[in-house]
Design a protein around this motif. Structure first.
Motif, PDB file in Angstrom:
ATOM      1  N   CYS A   1       0.837  -1.192   0.000  1.00  0.00           N
ATOM      2  CA  CYS A   1       0.000   0.000   0.000  1.00  0.00           C
ATOM      3  C   CYS A   1       0.872   1.242   0.000  1.00  0.00           C
ATOM      4  CB  CYS A   1      -0.915   0.004   1.225  1.00  0.00           C
ATOM      5  SG  CYS A   1      -2.028   1.428   1.271  1.00  0.00           S
ATOM      6  N   ASN A   2       0.601   2.142  -0.930  1.00  0.00           N
ATOM      7  CA  ASN A   2       1.209   3.467  -0.899  1.00  0.00           C
ATOM      8  C   ASN A   2       0.136   4.398  -0.348  1.00  0.00           C
ATOM      9  OD1 ASN A   2       1.527   6.276  -2.133  1.00  0.00           O
ATOM     10  ND2 ASN A   2       3.550   5.368  -2.444  1.00  0.00           N
ATOM     11  N   PRO A   3       0.331   4.951   0.854  1.00  0.00           N
ATOM     12  CA  PRO A   3      -0.721   5.737   1.498  1.00  0.00           C
ATOM     13  C   PRO A   3      -1.242   6.907   0.666  1.00  0.00           C
ATOM     14  CG  PRO A   3       1.028   5.250   3.052  1.00  0.00           C
ATOM     15  CD  PRO A   3       1.517   4.819   1.702  1.00  0.00           C
ATOM     16  N   ASN A   4      -0.366   7.599  -0.034  1.00  0.00           N
ATOM     17  CA  ASN A   4      -0.820   8.731  -0.853  1.00  0.00           C
ATOM     18  C   ASN A   4      -1.738   8.270  -1.981  1.00  0.00           C
ATOM     19  OD1 ASN A   4       0.587  10.740   0.611  1.00  0.00           O
ATOM     20  ND2 ASN A   4       2.463  10.278  -0.496  1.00  0.00           N
ATOM     21  N   MET A   5      -1.375   7.174  -2.625  1.00  0.00           N
ATOM     22  CA  MET A   5      -2.195   6.652  -3.718  1.00  0.00           C
ATOM     23  C   MET A   5      -3.521   6.117  -3.182  1.00  0.00           C
ATOM     24  SD  MET A   5      -0.532   7.287  -6.368  1.00  0.00           S
ATOM     25  CE  MET A   5       1.056   8.077  -6.346  1.00  0.00           C
TER      26      MET A   5
ATOM     27  N   ASP B   1      -5.140   7.096  -0.520  1.00  0.00           N
ATOM     28  CA  ASP B   1      -5.971   8.243  -0.147  1.00  0.00           C
ATOM     29  C   ASP B   1      -6.623   8.870  -1.378  1.00  0.00           C
ATOM     30  OD1 ASP B   1      -6.920  10.146   1.865  1.00  0.00           O
ATOM     31  OD2 ASP B   1      -5.513  11.574   0.941  1.00  0.00           O
ATOM     32  N   ARG B   2      -5.834   9.075  -2.428  1.00  0.00           N
ATOM     33  CA  ARG B   2      -6.379   9.643  -3.664  1.00  0.00           C
ATOM     34  C   ARG B   2      -7.439   8.733  -4.277  1.00  0.00           C
ATOM     35  NH1 ARG B   2      -1.287  10.609  -7.272  1.00  0.00           N
ATOM     36  NH2 ARG B   2      -2.892  11.169  -8.804  1.00  0.00           N
ATOM     37  N   ALA B   3      -7.165   7.424  -4.283  1.00  0.00           N
ATOM     38  CA  ALA B   3      -8.097   6.470  -4.887  1.00  0.00           C
ATOM     39  C   ALA B   3      -9.405   6.391  -4.104  1.00  0.00           C
ATOM     40  CB  ALA B   3      -7.450   5.090  -4.978  1.00  0.00           C
TER      41      ALA B   3
ATOM     42  N   SER C   1     -13.038   7.342  -5.824  1.00  0.00           N
ATOM     43  CA  SER C   1     -14.018   6.260  -5.983  1.00  0.00           C
ATOM     44  C   SER C   1     -15.152   6.316  -4.960  1.00  0.00           C
ATOM     45  CB  SER C   1     -13.304   4.908  -5.870  1.00  0.00           C
ATOM     46  OG  SER C   1     -12.872   4.683  -4.536  1.00  0.00           O
ATOM     47  N   ASP C   2     -15.323   7.431  -4.303  1.00  0.00           N
ATOM     48  CA  ASP C   2     -16.324   7.522  -3.229  1.00  0.00           C
ATOM     49  C   ASP C   2     -16.149   6.382  -2.223  1.00  0.00           C
ATOM     50  OD1 ASP C   2     -17.521   9.856  -4.260  1.00  0.00           O
ATOM     51  OD2 ASP C   2     -18.782   8.653  -5.607  1.00  0.00           O
ATOM     52  N   ASN C   3     -14.913   6.092  -1.902  1.00  0.00           N
ATOM     53  CA  ASN C   3     -14.510   5.093  -0.904  1.00  0.00           C
ATOM     54  C   ASN C   3     -14.679   3.638  -1.331  1.00  0.00           C
ATOM     55  OD1 ASN C   3     -13.654   6.944   1.097  1.00  0.00           O
ATOM     56  ND2 ASN C   3     -15.781   7.302   1.665  1.00  0.00           N
TER      57      ASN C   3
ATOM     58  N   ASP D   1      -4.927   9.644 -13.784  1.00  0.00           N
ATOM     59  CA  ASP D   1      -3.684  10.112 -13.160  1.00  0.00           C
ATOM     60  C   ASP D   1      -3.256   9.177 -12.025  1.00  0.00           C
ATOM     61  OD1 ASP D   1      -3.574  12.282 -14.878  1.00  0.00           O
ATOM     62  OD2 ASP D   1      -4.370  13.710 -13.404  1.00  0.00           O
ATOM     63  N   ILE D   2      -4.209   8.722 -11.235  1.00  0.00           N
ATOM     64  CA  ILE D   2      -3.894   7.787 -10.143  1.00  0.00           C
ATOM     65  C   ILE D   2      -3.350   6.484 -10.718  1.00  0.00           C
ATOM     66  CG2 ILE D   2      -4.887   6.400  -8.271  1.00  0.00           C
ATOM     67  CD1 ILE D   2      -6.929   8.759  -7.907  1.00  0.00           C
ATOM     68  N   ILE D   3      -3.975   5.986 -11.760  1.00  0.00           N
ATOM     69  CA  ILE D   3      -3.517   4.756 -12.409  1.00  0.00           C
ATOM     70  C   ILE D   3      -2.105   4.933 -12.954  1.00  0.00           C
ATOM     71  CG2 ILE D   3      -3.881   3.279 -14.437  1.00  0.00           C
ATOM     72  CD1 ILE D   3      -6.934   3.596 -13.841  1.00  0.00           C
ATOM     73  N   ALA D   4      -1.842   6.061 -13.587  1.00  0.00           N
ATOM     74  CA  ALA D   4      -0.503   6.322 -14.125  1.00  0.00           C
ATOM     75  C   ALA D   4       0.533   6.406 -13.011  1.00  0.00           C
ATOM     76  CB  ALA D   4      -0.514   7.608 -14.948  1.00  0.00           C
ATOM     77  N   ASP D   5       0.192   7.107 -11.931  1.00  0.00           N
ATOM     78  CA  ASP D   5       1.138   7.270 -10.826  1.00  0.00           C
ATOM     79  C   ASP D   5       1.420   5.950 -10.119  1.00  0.00           C
ATOM     80  OD1 ASP D   5       1.213   9.962 -11.452  1.00  0.00           O
ATOM     81  OD2 ASP D   5      -0.065  10.580  -9.778  1.00  0.00           O
TER      82      ASP D   5
END
Length: 146
Positions: A71-75, A77-79, A83-85, A130-134
């Motif tokens: 788990c990358n916490p920043n990713m 959190d963004r995801a 995705s509305d959680n 952008d999240i997918i790319a990162d």
């Protein structure tokens, strides 16, 4: 029941599939994968051995198989925001290591970000792209160091 999409029409890029082969013992491979993913910015939120569990509980006689929940916490959190959680139902991003034969291990991963989008759990928009790319860059970094 008919599926709403044809799984055979998907290719490995659609699901962010990554695979590598390591020539080392299973234990060495698990340690190596853990280290490489940590170095790439992932924490290991959970880990377990389904093979040990199944062998113990039902006598499955499975070869070594291990799951690292990265788990990358920043990713994450963004995801969750994008995705509305709902994407949390797929957390963490699992990386699995299984023994093909003694001294040969397979490392396997799919992108839960891409899977969530295909399942309709995350939007097909620029934010999610952008999240997918990162996250893809982080996974690519890890796999390039295996």
């Amino acid at each position: 029941m008919a599926l709403p999409i044809d799984p055979t029409a998907l290719d490995s890029e659609d699901i962010g599939e990554e695979r590598a082969t390591l020539e080392m013992t299973h234990e060495e491979a698990v340690d190596h994968v853990r280290e490489v993913f940590t170095d790439a910015g992932f924490g290991i939120a959970t880990e377990f051995s389904p093979s040990e569990l199944l062998n113990e509980k039902i006598g499955a006689n499975r070869d070594p198989y291990y799951v690292l929940g990265a788990c990358n916490p920043n990713m994450a959190d963004r995801a969750l925001d994008a995705s509305d959680n709902r994407i949390g139902a797929l957390f963490p991003c699992n990386v699995v290591v299984w023994q093909e034969e003694p001294g040969v291990q397979t490392v396997y991963h799919i992108s839960i970000m891409r899977a969530a989008r295909l399942l309709g759990m995350a939007p097909d928009d620029e934010v999610m792209a952008d999240i997918i790319a990162d996250t893809g860059e982080l996974v690519d970094e890890a796999f390039s160091n295996l």
